[in-house]
Design an enzyme around this catalytic site. Structure first.
Site, PDB file in Angstrom:
ATOM      1  N   ARG A  75     -15.373  -3.226  -4.824  1.00 11.90           N
ATOM      2  CA  ARG A  75     -14.233  -2.303  -4.787  1.00 11.90           C
ATOM      3  C   ARG A  75     -13.051  -2.854  -5.578  1.00 11.90           C
ATOM      4  NH1 ARG A  75     -14.546  -0.906   0.102  1.00 11.90           N
ATOM      5  NH2 ARG A  75     -12.750  -1.806   1.148  1.00 11.90           N
ATOM      6  N   THR A  98     -10.633 -14.782  -2.252  1.00 16.99           N
ATOM      7  CA  THR A  98     -11.012 -13.439  -1.801  1.00 16.99           C
ATOM      8  C   THR A  98     -10.732 -13.291  -0.317  1.00 16.99           C
ATOM      9  OG1 THR A  98     -12.708 -11.737  -1.990  1.00 16.99           O
ATOM     10  CG2 THR A  98     -13.432 -13.830  -1.063  1.00 16.99           C
ATOM     11  N   TRP A 121     -11.127  -0.854  -8.334  1.00 17.47           N
ATOM     12  CA  TRP A 121      -9.658  -0.661  -8.371  1.00 17.47           C
ATOM     13  C   TRP A 121      -9.129  -1.062  -9.748  1.00 17.47           C
ATOM     14  CZ3 TRP A 121      -8.918   2.514  -4.793  1.00 17.47           C
ATOM     15  CH2 TRP A 121      -9.094   2.290  -3.419  1.00 17.47           C
ATOM     16  N   GLY A 159      -7.124 -18.167  -7.456  1.00 16.15           N
ATOM     17  CA  GLY A 159      -7.730 -16.929  -6.992  1.00 16.15           C
ATOM     18  C   GLY A 159      -8.552 -17.178  -5.734  1.00 16.15           C
ATOM     19  N   ASP A 201      -6.157  -4.521  -5.752  1.00 18.02           N
ATOM     20  CA  ASP A 201      -5.940  -3.154  -5.252  1.00 18.02           C
ATOM     21  C   ASP A 201      -4.566  -2.621  -5.662  1.00 18.02           C
ATOM     22  OD1 ASP A 201      -7.378  -5.033  -3.689  1.00 18.02           O
ATOM     23  OD2 ASP A 201      -7.553  -3.673  -2.004  1.00 18.02           O
ATOM     24  N   ASP A 234       0.804  -1.230   0.000  1.00 15.60           N
ATOM     25  CA  ASP A 234       0.000   0.000   0.000  1.00 15.60           C
ATOM     26  C   ASP A 234       0.834   1.276   0.000  1.00 15.60           C
ATOM     27  OD1 ASP A 234      -2.611  -1.086  -0.067  1.00 15.60           O
ATOM     28  OD2 ASP A 234      -2.382  -1.707   2.012  1.00 15.60           O
TER      29      ASP A 234
HETATM   30  N1  GLY Z   1      -7.173  -1.680  -0.256  1.00 21.45           N
HETATM   31  C1  GLY Z   1      -8.003  -2.173   0.756  1.00 21.45           C
HETATM   32  C2  GLY Z   1      -9.435  -1.947   0.491  1.00 21.45           C
HETATM   33  O1  GLY Z   1      -9.828  -1.540  -0.598  1.00 21.45           O
HETATM   34  O2  GLY Z   1     -10.208  -2.169   1.410  1.00 21.45           O
END
Ligand code: GLY
Length: 412
Positions: free
Chosen positions: A262, A250, A266, A248, A190, A129
């Site tokens: 989300r 989650t 992203w 893959g 992300d 991040d």
């Molecule tokens: N990058 C972490 C989230 O989108 O919660």
């Protein structure tokens, strides 16, 4: 799957987005005025200290842990830990650009010093991040004012991010120590938003190594994190020794085979950003593919539920932040399209979604709140930040409003 060759693009199916958006521009100016007033109210509390990732009862308190209890053992309120503090600095830069008020710039500079200290002392930096954190704080500050301390902090962060590159697989590992058996070789969708820090580092240093890693990661995301039906996994594992793609899964989505809203957002914005830095048109095409899937599942009020498996009548919460992120991706995408029909469709979609965010999800809903965009979901399974505001939702809502009200040069 070979690179992007067998991914289904559902096409642009929403009739509503095909007719021209009938929105008076004053609505966006009113929205931005209201948002700036809220930020002004937060400036004093959150200059030396950072807000938490998400609100409790629609109100931000000081950041304590980020997401890891180990990150701030002394529990210093407002510490610069976790993955979301840069969104607040990014919000301050956006308000500075909107108002020219140098108090915001001074607050950004104070926070740049905090980010410099964080990178130099490697405080809670063991994460992919770093891109979210340093693009919106230090890269933005450097782009806006040529702040050399900001540039040097962002380059330190880019170097730290490179430590997460798994050569055999060509991916940046998302979380944990590089030898952690549970996290080893895991990429997450992300991370596409973290790549601009590396592309930028190559641009400013002339060293191609950062861009090469980012480009390889983005190509692997194209091949494996996108499923053949144009949906996305949240995370995907590789064998770190052979580089073999494994499976893959989650963490934040509803199930391993659902499409976490989300994550898809992203992807829409993240692939666009890789297109900007590489001019590889597969990324632009993928952004459209993911956008079509996302928009085709728009509910009545156009703001998505937290997982795209859910829609109206499901009783599940919305995630307003997903819609704000997707809108920013769409508003970038339309700048690079030649086809008028596509341009009009995505423009209409983006403007109508921003309008709905303002009318139904922003601070009118709760005047006492110190947030900009309500009704987000951080982590549904852990019941964390559910039906609350969050810092990234606020940031992308303000970025979207900035994009629709002025010419804006990206911080990414
Ligand atoms: N990058 C972490 C989230 O989108 O919660």
């Amino acid at each position: 799957m070979s690179l992007n060759s067998s991914v289904l693009n559902e096409g642009m199916q929403k009739e509503f987005f095909k007719s021209k958006a009938d929105i008076h521009p004053t609505i966006f100016h009113n929205a931005i005025t209201a948002a700036i007033q809220k930020v002004e109210g937060n400036l004093e509390s959150f200059t030396d200290k950072f807000p938490a990732s998400s609100t409790i009862g629609n109100s931000y308190a000081f950041n304590i842990h980020g997401d890891s209890r180990a990150a701030n053992p002394e529990k210093i309120p407002g510490a610069n830990v976790g993955w979301t503090t840069g969104f607040w600095t990014g919000i301050l830069s956006l308000v500075y650009e909107q108002t020219g008020d140098t108090r915001y710039l001074q607050a950004v500079e104070t926070q740049v010093n905090s980010f410099k200290e964080r990178a130099e002392n490697e405080i809670d930096c063991n994460t992919h991040d770093l891109g979210f954190l340093y693009s919106l704080s230090c890269v933005a500050a450097y782009k806006l004012t040529g702040n050399e301390a900001a540039k040097s902090a962002a380059l330190s962060a880019a170097k730290l991010l490179m430590n997460r590159y798994v050569e055999a697989a060509g991916i940046l590992q998302a979380w944990g120590n590089m030898d952690d058996p549970n996290e080893r070789g895991r990429m997450i969708i992300d991370c596409l938003m973290n790549l601009p820090l590396l592309y930028w580092a190559s641009e400013v240093t002339g060293d191609p190594v950062y861009k090469a890693a980012a480009y390889k990661h983005a190509q692997n995301a194209l091949s494996h994190i996108v499923r053949p039906d144009g949906t996305t996994y949240h995370t995907f594992f590789y064998d770190v020794f052979t580089g073999e793609p494994l499976k893959g899964t989650t963490l934040q989505g509803h199930s391993d085979d659902s499409c976490w809203a989300r994550g898809q957002a992203w992807g829409i914005y993240g692939f666009m950003l890789s297109y900007l830095y590489t001019k590889d048109t597969r990324f632009l095409e993928m952004s459209k593919t993911l956008a079509n899937y996302f928009l085709n599942r728009s509910p009545e009020d156009l703001v998505v539920y937290w997982d795209l498996d859910f829609t109206d009548g499901s009783g599940e919460p919305r995630d307003s932040s997903s819609s704000a992120i997707a809108v920013c991706g769409l508003l970038e995408l339309i700048k690079h399209l030649a086809d008028e029909e596509e341009k009009q469709y995505y423009t209409n979609a983006a403007l109508n979604i921003v309008k709905s965010l303002y009318e139904h999800y922003s601070i009118h809903q709760d005047e006492a709140s110190n947030a900009l965009l309500l009704h987000g979901v951080y982590f549904k399974k852990y019941n964390h930040g559910v039906d609350e505001a969050n810092l990234w939702g606020d940031y992308f809502y303000l970025e979207a409003l900035t994009r629709v009200t002025k010419d804006w040069n990206l911080y990414w």
